[in-house]
Design a protein around this motif. Sequence first.
Motif, PDB file in Angstrom:
ATOM      1  N   SER A  30       0.830  -1.209   0.000  1.00 22.99           N
ATOM      2  CA  SER A  30       0.000   0.000   0.000  1.00 22.99           C
ATOM      3  C   SER A  30       0.859   1.251   0.000  1.00 22.99           C
ATOM      4  O   SER A  30       0.553   2.228  -0.690  1.00 22.99           O
ATOM      5  CB  SER A  30      -0.923   0.020   1.220  1.00 22.99           C
ATOM      6  N   ARG A 128      -6.377  -7.589   9.270  1.00 23.50           N
ATOM      7  CA  ARG A 128      -6.077  -8.580   8.238  1.00 23.50           C
ATOM      8  C   ARG A 128      -4.943  -9.530   8.638  1.00 23.50           C
ATOM      9  O   ARG A 128      -4.795 -10.590   8.035  1.00 23.50           O
ATOM     10  CB  ARG A 128      -5.720  -7.897   6.915  1.00 23.50           C
ATOM     11  N   ASP A 136      -4.818 -12.328   0.252  1.00 22.65           N
ATOM     12  CA  ASP A 136      -5.923 -12.892  -0.525  1.00 22.65           C
ATOM     13  C   ASP A 136      -6.277 -11.897  -1.623  1.00 22.65           C
ATOM     14  O   ASP A 136      -5.829 -10.742  -1.595  1.00 22.65           O
ATOM     15  CB  ASP A 136      -7.131 -13.137   0.384  1.00 22.65           C
ATOM     16  N   PRO A 137      -7.117 -12.296  -2.571  1.00 21.06           N
ATOM     17  CA  PRO A 137      -7.519 -11.341  -3.621  1.00 21.06           C
ATOM     18  C   PRO A 137      -8.165 -10.067  -3.061  1.00 21.06           C
ATOM     19  O   PRO A 137      -7.973  -8.989  -3.617  1.00 21.06           O
ATOM     20  CB  PRO A 137      -8.507 -12.147  -4.471  1.00 21.06           C
ATOM     21  N   VAL A 138      -8.879 -10.171  -1.960  1.00 19.27           N
ATOM     22  CA  VAL A 138      -9.503  -8.981  -1.380  1.00 19.27           C
ATOM     23  C   VAL A 138      -8.450  -7.978  -0.900  1.00 19.27           C
ATOM     24  O   VAL A 138      -8.713  -6.773  -0.839  1.00 19.27           O
ATOM     25  CB  VAL A 138     -10.484  -9.370  -0.244  1.00 19.27           C
ATOM     26  N   ASP A 139      -7.262  -8.462  -0.578  1.00 17.27           N
ATOM     27  CA  ASP A 139      -6.205  -7.565  -0.113  1.00 17.27           C
ATOM     28  C   ASP A 139      -5.721  -6.625  -1.219  1.00 17.27           C
ATOM     29  O   ASP A 139      -5.217  -5.541  -0.926  1.00 17.27           O
ATOM     30  CB  ASP A 139      -5.040  -8.365   0.460  1.00 17.27           C
ATOM     31  N   ALA A 141      -7.774  -5.154  -3.371  1.00 17.89           N
ATOM     32  CA  ALA A 141      -8.735  -4.052  -3.294  1.00 17.89           C
ATOM     33  C   ALA A 141      -8.462  -3.187  -2.059  1.00 17.89           C
ATOM     34  O   ALA A 141      -8.533  -1.956  -2.128  1.00 17.89           O
ATOM     35  CB  ALA A 141     -10.160  -4.596  -3.255  1.00 17.89           C
ATOM     36  N   ILE A 142      -8.146  -3.835  -0.956  1.00 20.63           N
ATOM     37  CA  ILE A 142      -7.838  -3.093   0.270  1.00 20.63           C
ATOM     38  C   ILE A 142      -6.603  -2.226   0.053  1.00 20.63           C
ATOM     39  O   ILE A 142      -6.549  -1.086   0.539  1.00 20.63           O
ATOM     40  CB  ILE A 142      -7.654  -4.068   1.451  1.00 20.63           C
TER      41      ILE A 142
END
Length: 192
Positions: A30, A128, A136-139, A141-142
Amino acid sequence: MSFACGAWLPAAACAAAGPALDIFLYLIPSAALAVLLWIASSAHPAFFVFTAAGTLCHELAHFSVGLLTNAEPVGMSVFPRRIKRPKGGHNWELGSVTFANLRWYNAAPAALAPLLVLLVPLGVAWWRTRKGLAFDPVDLAIMFFLAPQFLSFWPSPVDWKLATRSWPWAPLLALVLACWYFKDVALGLIKA
């Protein structure tokens, strides 16, 4: 995808760092994306769209702390606009909050409130990584949500200037509160 700390560092370092290392490692992508967004948004205004989440959090921090400290926020904008620089040229103002009752006791908290935005990435990273470091894939987007937070947590030069209205009262109050909070430790050192 799971990343074991031991694959990168010695086991003693992993044990000593504990969850803080997982949080730090989780936030590296990030932070790297934040640097790329910063470079891109300074190159072309179209990239401001990627910083909108951070701008919203920055201005909401001003607004919320202004409400809590009786600074009476009367207006808020999160739409970018061009402003003239004092020494010539133009710059972009990504958002603003106006206050009707900015006084010595609430100027510093309201103006420096964006520093609280840093708690968003830290809180999400803690959430998380509670069960270990895993991506994970959601990470992904996060990561796109957290990157703008790194760009928006630092108060602007105008914010720092407004915070000086609390000088020297805010630091003096912080010193008095710290002395009161740590009075037992200080008395123990004096008696020893």
